[in-house]
Design a protein around this motif. Sequence first.
Motif, PDB file in Angstrom:
ATOM      1  N   ALA A  86       0.840  -1.205   0.000  1.00  0.00           N
ATOM      2  CA  ALA A  86       0.000   0.000   0.000  1.00  0.00           C
ATOM      3  C   ALA A  86       0.874   1.254   0.000  1.00  0.00           C
ATOM      4  N   ALA A  87       1.949   1.244   0.784  1.00  0.00           N
ATOM      5  CA  ALA A  87       2.862   2.393   0.808  1.00  0.00           C
ATOM      6  C   ALA A  87       3.564   2.546  -0.541  1.00  0.00           C
ATOM      7  N   ARG A  88       3.933   1.440  -1.163  1.00  0.00           N
ATOM      8  CA  ARG A  88       4.566   1.508  -2.485  1.00  0.00           C
ATOM      9  C   ARG A  88       3.601   2.061  -3.530  1.00  0.00           C
ATOM     10  N   ALA A  89       2.327   1.694  -3.414  1.00  0.00           N
ATOM     11  CA  ALA A  89       1.324   2.244  -4.333  1.00  0.00           C
ATOM     12  C   ALA A  89       1.294   3.769  -4.221  1.00  0.00           C
ATOM     13  N   ALA A  90       1.334   4.276  -2.990  1.00  0.00           N
ATOM     14  CA  ALA A  90       1.340   5.728  -2.783  1.00  0.00           C
ATOM     15  C   ALA A  90       2.601   6.356  -3.369  1.00  0.00           C
ATOM     16  N   GLY A  91       3.736   5.710  -3.155  1.00  0.00           N
ATOM     17  CA  GLY A  91       4.987   6.234  -3.699  1.00  0.00           C
ATOM     18  C   GLY A  91       4.984   6.295  -5.216  1.00  0.00           C
ATOM     19  N   HIS A  92       4.527   5.239  -5.844  1.00  0.00           N
ATOM     20  CA  HIS A  92       4.483   5.232  -7.311  1.00  0.00           C
ATOM     21  C   HIS A  92       3.446   6.220  -7.840  1.00  0.00           C
ATOM     22  N   ALA A  93       2.344   6.373  -7.124  1.00  0.00           N
ATOM     23  CA  ALA A  93       1.331   7.329  -7.566  1.00  0.00           C
ATOM     24  C   ALA A  93       1.913   8.744  -7.576  1.00  0.00           C
ATOM     25  N   ALA A  94       2.608   9.120  -6.510  1.00  0.00           N
ATOM     26  CA  ALA A  94       3.229  10.455  -6.465  1.00  0.00           C
ATOM     27  C   ALA A  94       4.328  10.582  -7.510  1.00  0.00           C
ATOM     28  N   ALA A  95       5.058   9.513  -7.754  1.00  0.00           N
ATOM     29  CA  ALA A  95       6.160   9.533  -8.720  1.00  0.00           C
ATOM     30  C   ALA A  95       5.677   9.664 -10.158  1.00  0.00           C
ATOM     31  N   THR A  96       4.396   9.472 -10.398  1.00  0.00           N
ATOM     32  CA  THR A  96       3.840   9.647 -11.735  1.00  0.00           C
ATOM     33  C   THR A  96       4.048  11.082 -12.213  1.00  0.00           C
ATOM     34  N   ALA A  97       4.164  12.027 -11.293  1.00  0.00           N
ATOM     35  CA  ALA A  97       4.457  13.409 -11.667  1.00  0.00           C
ATOM     36  C   ALA A  97       5.785  13.487 -12.418  1.00  0.00           C
ATOM     37  N   HIS A  98       6.696  12.611 -12.078  1.00  0.00           N
ATOM     38  CA  HIS A  98       8.024  12.582 -12.711  1.00  0.00           C
ATOM     39  C   HIS A  98       8.029  11.728 -13.974  1.00  0.00           C
ATOM     40  N   HIS A 105       2.506   1.030 -12.128  1.00  0.00           N
ATOM     41  CA  HIS A 105       3.120   0.385 -10.960  1.00  0.00           C
ATOM     42  C   HIS A 105       2.301   0.665  -9.701  1.00  0.00           C
ATOM     43  N   ALA A 106       1.783   1.880  -9.574  1.00  0.00           N
ATOM     44  CA  ALA A 106       0.941   2.215  -8.428  1.00  0.00           C
ATOM     45  C   ALA A 106      -0.280   1.304  -8.392  1.00  0.00           C
ATOM     46  N   ALA A 107      -0.909   1.127  -9.549  1.00  0.00           N
ATOM     47  CA  ALA A 107      -2.093   0.266  -9.619  1.00  0.00           C
ATOM     48  C   ALA A 107      -1.739  -1.183  -9.284  1.00  0.00           C
TER      49      ALA A 107
END
Length: 149
Positions: A86-98, A105-107
Motif C-alpha cells: 500500500a505504501a509503495r502504491a502511494a509512492g508510485h502514484a506520487a512519482a507519476t508526476a516525474h 506500478h501504483a495500480a
Amino acid sequence: MDTDPKTELANRTDKKILAAWALFCAERVLPIFEEKYPDDPRPRNAVEAGRAWVRGEMRVGEARKAAFLAHAAARAAAGDPLASFAARAAGHAAATAHTPGHAVHAAEYALKAVFPEQRDGERAWQYNLLLSLTRQSDTAGGDHDPDAS
C-alpha cells in the motif's frame, strides 16, 4: 508480448489523468498501511503531494521527494507485505508526476495490497476508473479536474 488492457489504455493517457488515476488507486488501499502504522504519514503525504502536483500547486521535484519518502515507509513496513505494498502504491502514484510509467506500478502495488480474492474486483475497478477518467478528459477537452470525480 501481450499487454493487458489497463496498460494499453494507460500508455495512451495524459500524464495528469494517469497521476489522478494512480492516486485514486493508492488512496483506496492506503488504510491498509495506516491501520498498521498510524504514526507514519509518509504514504498519505505522498498521495497529497501527488494531488497537489495534479492541481498545479507543487513542482515535480517536491512530489518526487514525497514519493521517495513513501517508499522508505514501505521498506520500514517490509515485515507486513500488504502494508508495504500500500505504501509503495502511494509512492508510485506520487512519482507519476516525474514519470508516467509509475502510474501502472501504483495500480499493480494497490492490487498486491488487497487479499487475493479481492484482486479481480479491484482490477476491474481500476480499469473502469481509468476508462472513465480518460473519457471525461476527452469530453472536457482535457480540462477535467480528477479531484471532482
